[in-house]
Design an enzyme around this catalytic site. Structure first.
Site, PDB file in Angstrom:
ATOM      1  N   SER A 208     -75.135 -87.874  87.487  1.00 59.74           N
ATOM      2  CA  SER A 208     -73.869 -88.694  87.275  1.00 59.74           C
ATOM      3  C   SER A 208     -72.904 -88.256  88.377  1.00 59.74           C
ATOM      4  CB  SER A 208     -73.474 -88.834  85.950  1.00 59.74           C
ATOM      5  OG  SER A 208     -71.986 -89.098  85.923  1.00 59.74           O
TER       6      SER A 208
ATOM      7  N   TYR B 229     -69.236 -83.078  78.611  1.00 58.45           N
ATOM      8  CA  TYR B 229     -70.295 -84.286  79.234  1.00 58.45           C
ATOM      9  C   TYR B 229     -70.540 -83.884  80.613  1.00 58.45           C
ATOM     10  CZ  TYR B 229     -71.990 -88.164  81.117  1.00 58.45           C
ATOM     11  OH  TYR B 229     -72.631 -89.491  81.795  1.00 58.45           O
TER      12      TYR B 229
END
Length: 324
Positions: A130, A154
């Protein structure tokens, strides 16, 4: 890309019921692949179920935290290509439940990498990292040389998963490559706390869209069908060993504030409703956007759509499904 490339290839997809996973699985099925989909939860509103693609693939029920299950599936179905998309993808959920996020995103990644290492038939692996893996950086846009520097649950989980891929390539020669993409949007996204589907659904209901942050955070966006095309480009390139261990950024290279993306969706939907700004977001990166120069130069990738066309397609999907 050559249409016949995927015909009769045995492909394993984790996270197949998610936004990207459902579109990727359908595209692979249309291109003739033999697909084995790892499915943890039955999600009746997933695109994979709605368009009945799930009835045309082999489903393995389970989760990426179960390495024995992964090894069995990869060996039993003689898998050649693996797309690892399964992850806990919501920043707020990661803040509330960091251990669960680490279990899925970090342990799940080392499990899939180790299962692939133990399976002789596996020749190519594409792992979804990501843009969040880069963390908060002063120099933008991110390039593939930017350090992985996650700080919050995250972001850290994606940085770690990314580094695990590098470790398995460097230490064992695993044929893995990594994608780092901007924020995906498209029809079938069931996480309505994401800004694009949340805004569309609110406007369809005649309600003001909600912005959790102050609206000034800068992000990249990419339409899901362009994401699918990017993943397939990369997987096909992995037939050449020189791409093993490489990471690639994919985005439209058109950074927007949250207020700007909400305003664009509102304009395309011809809505006068103004957003409600809650200013409640925590543990989020303020500004982030990507350079896709490497993917364009090295892989020959270029988007099939643009931001507005992707948004129009997405709006139409939600209009159709909400009318039903």
């Amino acid at each position: 890309m050559v249409k016949t490339h995927w015909k009769n290839r045995n492909v394993f997809v984790t996270g197949a019921t998610g936004l990207l996973g459902s579109w990727l699985t359908r595209r692979l099925k249309d291109d003739g692949a033999n697909i084995v989909a790892l499915v943890r939860d039955w999600t009746p509103k997933s695109n994979l179920v709605l368009d009945e693609t799930i009835q045309q693939v082999t489903v393995v029920r389970g989760e990426v935290e179960d390495r024995a299950l992964l090894e069995r599936a990869l060996n039993e179905y003689e898998i050649e290509v693996v797309f690892h998309l399964a992850a806990q993808t919501i920043v707020g959920a990661a803040n509330r439940s960091p251990i669960g996020t680490f279990e899925t995103n970090i342990k799940g990644t080392w499990n899939i990498l180790e299962a692939c290492r133990q399976t002789r038939s596996v020749k190519r692996i594409v792992v979804a990292s990501s843009d969040k893996a880069y963390g908060d950086q002063k120099k933008l846009p991110y390039t593939e040389e930017t350090a992985l520097n996650g700080k919050h649950p995250y972001d850290v989980s994606k940085s770690c998963a990314d580094l695990l891929c590098h470790a398995y390539y460097k230490s064992y020669g695993l044929p893995v490559a990594i994608t780092r993409c901007g924020n995906f949007f498209g029809g079938g996204d069931l996480n309505l706390n994401r800004v694009v589907p949340g805004t569309i659904v609110s406007l369809l209901r005649g309600e003001r869209p909600v912005i959790r942050s102050n609206g000034k955070f800068i992000r990249d966006y990419i339409y899901v069908e362009d994401g699918v095309d990017a993943y397939l480009h990369l997987a096909e390139a992995l037939a050449d060993r020189k791409y093993h261990g490489e990471a690639f950024n994919f985005s439209y290279e058109k950074p927007l504030t949250v207020l700007q993306i909400v305003g664009l969706v509102s304009r395309l939907m011809e809505s006068p409703l103004k957003p409600r700004i809650l200013n409640q977001a925590t543990n989020e990166i303020i500004d982030q956007h990507l350079s896709s120069r490497k993917a364009k130069a090295v892989l020959g990738w270029k988007p099939l759509f643009n931001l507005e066309k992707g948004l129009l397609n997405t709006i139409e999907w939600y209009r159709t499904h909400f009318s039903n």
